[in-house]
Design a protein around this motif. Structure first.
Motif, PDB file in Angstrom:
ATOM      1  N   PRO A 177       0.822  -1.215   0.000  1.00 42.69           N
ATOM      2  CA  PRO A 177       0.000   0.000   0.000  1.00 42.69           C
ATOM      3  C   PRO A 177       0.853   1.261   0.000  1.00 42.69           C
ATOM      4  O   PRO A 177       1.970   1.284   0.535  1.00 42.69           O
ATOM      5  CB  PRO A 177      -0.795  -0.128   1.300  1.00 42.69           C
ATOM      6  CG  PRO A 177       0.054  -0.974   2.184  1.00 42.69           C
ATOM      7  CD  PRO A 177       0.736  -1.944   1.267  1.00 42.69           C
ATOM      8  N   ARG A 178       0.321   2.305  -0.601  1.00 38.96           N
ATOM      9  CA  ARG A 178       0.951   3.628  -0.524  1.00 38.96           C
ATOM     10  C   ARG A 178       0.464   4.401   0.680  1.00 38.96           C
ATOM     11  O   ARG A 178       1.073   5.394   1.082  1.00 38.96           O
ATOM     12  CB  ARG A 178       0.660   4.416  -1.802  1.00 38.96           C
ATOM     13  CG  ARG A 178       1.315   3.848  -3.047  1.00 38.96           C
ATOM     14  CD  ARG A 178       0.755   4.497  -4.297  1.00 38.96           C
ATOM     15  NE  ARG A 178       0.905   5.946  -4.269  1.00 38.96           N
ATOM     16  CZ  ARG A 178       0.162   6.789  -4.978  1.00 38.96           C
ATOM     17  NH1 ARG A 178      -0.811   6.336  -5.752  1.00 38.96           N
ATOM     18  NH2 ARG A 178       0.363   8.096  -4.897  1.00 38.96           N
ATOM     19  N   ASP A 204       7.411   3.346  12.422  1.00 41.30           N
ATOM     20  CA  ASP A 204       8.784   3.550  11.951  1.00 41.30           C
ATOM     21  C   ASP A 204       9.037   2.762  10.670  1.00 41.30           C
ATOM     22  O   ASP A 204       9.695   3.252   9.741  1.00 41.30           O
ATOM     23  CB  ASP A 204       9.784   3.126  13.030  1.00 41.30           C
ATOM     24  CG  ASP A 204       9.865   4.107  14.188  1.00 41.30           C
ATOM     25  OD1 ASP A 204       9.362   5.245  14.044  1.00 41.30           O
ATOM     26  OD2 ASP A 204      10.429   3.738  15.238  1.00 41.30           O
ATOM     27  N   VAL A 205       8.520   1.537  10.600  1.00 45.90           N
ATOM     28  CA  VAL A 205       8.693   0.713   9.398  1.00 45.90           C
ATOM     29  C   VAL A 205       7.993   1.357   8.209  1.00 45.90           C
ATOM     30  O   VAL A 205       8.551   1.434   7.106  1.00 45.90           O
ATOM     31  CB  VAL A 205       8.164  -0.710   9.649  1.00 45.90           C
ATOM     32  CG1 VAL A 205       8.051  -1.485   8.336  1.00 45.90           C
ATOM     33  CG2 VAL A 205       9.069  -1.458  10.615  1.00 45.90           C
ATOM     34  N   LEU A 206       6.768   1.828   8.406  1.00 46.54           N
ATOM     35  CA  LEU A 206       6.045   2.464   7.297  1.00 46.54           C
ATOM     36  C   LEU A 206       6.766   3.707   6.807  1.00 46.54           C
ATOM     37  O   LEU A 206       6.881   3.931   5.590  1.00 46.54           O
ATOM     38  CB  LEU A 206       4.622   2.815   7.739  1.00 46.54           C
ATOM     39  CG  LEU A 206       3.681   1.626   7.955  1.00 46.54           C
ATOM     40  CD1 LEU A 206       2.366   2.095   8.552  1.00 46.54           C
ATOM     41  CD2 LEU A 206       3.445   0.868   6.653  1.00 46.54           C
ATOM     42  N   ARG A 207       7.242   4.522   7.723  1.00 49.38           N
ATOM     43  CA  ARG A 207       7.969   5.732   7.303  1.00 49.38           C
ATOM     44  C   ARG A 207       9.251   5.372   6.569  1.00 49.38           C
ATOM     45  O   ARG A 207       9.633   6.030   5.591  1.00 49.38           O
ATOM     46  CB  ARG A 207       8.253   6.610   8.521  1.00 49.38           C
ATOM     47  CG  ARG A 207       6.984   7.218   9.136  1.00 49.38           C
ATOM     48  CD  ARG A 207       7.320   8.199  10.250  1.00 49.38           C
ATOM     49  NE  ARG A 207       6.104   8.805  10.796  1.00 49.38           N
ATOM     50  CZ  ARG A 207       5.604   8.547  12.005  1.00 49.38           C
ATOM     51  NH1 ARG A 207       6.233   7.692  12.804  1.00 49.38           N
ATOM     52  NH2 ARG A 207       4.487   9.128  12.424  1.00 49.38           N
ATOM     53  N   ALA A 208       9.924   4.318   7.005  1.00 51.47           N
ATOM     54  CA  ALA A 208      11.149   3.888   6.329  1.00 51.47           C
ATOM     55  C   ALA A 208      10.871   3.420   4.910  1.00 51.47           C
ATOM     56  O   ALA A 208      11.736   3.512   4.037  1.00 51.47           O
ATOM     57  CB  ALA A 208      11.826   2.772   7.127  1.00 51.47           C
ATOM     58  N   HIS A 209       9.653   2.931   4.663  1.00 46.60           N
ATOM     59  CA  HIS A 209       9.256   2.496   3.320  1.00 46.60           C
ATOM     60  C   HIS A 209       8.512   3.593   2.562  1.00 46.60           C
ATOM     61  O   HIS A 209       7.932   3.332   1.500  1.00 46.60           O
ATOM     62  CB  HIS A 209       8.379   1.245   3.416  1.00 46.60           C
ATOM     63  CG  HIS A 209       9.153  -0.006   3.694  1.00 46.60           C
ATOM     64  ND1 HIS A 209       9.620  -0.338   4.960  1.00 46.60           N
ATOM     65  CD2 HIS A 209       9.561  -1.007   2.865  1.00 46.60           C
ATOM     66  CE1 HIS A 209      10.261  -1.493   4.898  1.00 46.60           C
ATOM     67  NE2 HIS A 209      10.246  -1.908   3.652  1.00 46.60           N
TER      68      HIS A 209
END
Length: 207
Positions: free
Chosen positions: A33-34, A69-74
């Motif tokens: 997902p975006r 944190d994982v989503l922001r890193a992606h």
């Protein structure tokens, strides 16, 4: 909360706030997902006390920080869609809701959008989950189509709102989640970090 109020055609009575610094993420490869939306009470935060309007009472659910944190890193956009019937019941007002959002952002960092439904369950509005209005308001505001969006929540209304909007969903159960909601959810995860990783692995599987 640096987000500013906006109006939404998808849910005109919802309270929509959009980060003015948000820029739409480009479409990547695969099925990741975006945009990932979160329910608030019971998902990002512990729903205790109910109808919380006091920032001092905010308690995070396990792995909430790690998941974001994982989503922001992606480079995935993130938002919140939250039923707040405490407003309709006269127990909360907009200042309470915004103050709690401010505290959550102090703990978890800035979100790209917040959408709240302030109505009672009997109001028949377009925004209260499981209606799709808040999900569509967020996707419209952030420039991401529903089919490139996921919603993570803790009850069937969250899954219903995602389905009605055409978005992906992940259920992260808590003690209040009913057995039938778990049995019928398309995807179930034990915590937020696992939920986020399951969404991102869809990209890895087809990349």
């Amino acid at each position: 909360m640096i987000a500013v109020p906006r109006a939404s055609a998808s849910a005109p009575e919802a309270w929509l706030y959009v980060n003015p610094e948000h820029t739409p993420r480009p479409r990547g490869t695969g099925n990741a997902p975006r945009l990932v939306l979160f329910d608030r009470d019971g998902t990002l935060t512990v729903d205790d006390p109910p109808y919380n309007g006091d920032p001092a009472n905010v308690q995070l659910r396990p792995t909430a920080r790690e998941a974001l944190d994982v989503l922001r890193a992606h480079d995935v956009s993130i938002g919140v869609v939250s039923n707040q019937s405490g407003v309709g019941r006269g127990r909360l007002n907009r200042n309470h809701v915004e103050a709690v959002a401010d505290r959550i952002e102090q703990l978890l960092g800035t979100f790209d959008a917040w959408v709240f439904c302030p109505h009672l369950p009997t109001a028949g509005c377009a925004c209260r989950k499981p209606a799709p209005g808040m999900v569509l308001a967020a996707t419209d505001a952030l420039g991401v189509p529903p089919h490139e969006t996921a919603l993570i929540g803790d009850i069937g209304a969250d899954i219903g709102a995602a389905t009605a909007a055409g978005a992906t969903s992940v259920l992260v159960p808590t003690p209040v989640t009913r057995a039938e909601e778990i049995a019928t959810a398309p995807t179930v995860a034990p915590d937020l970090l696992t939920a986020v990783n399951s969404l991102l692995r869809r990209h890895e599987a087809v990349a």
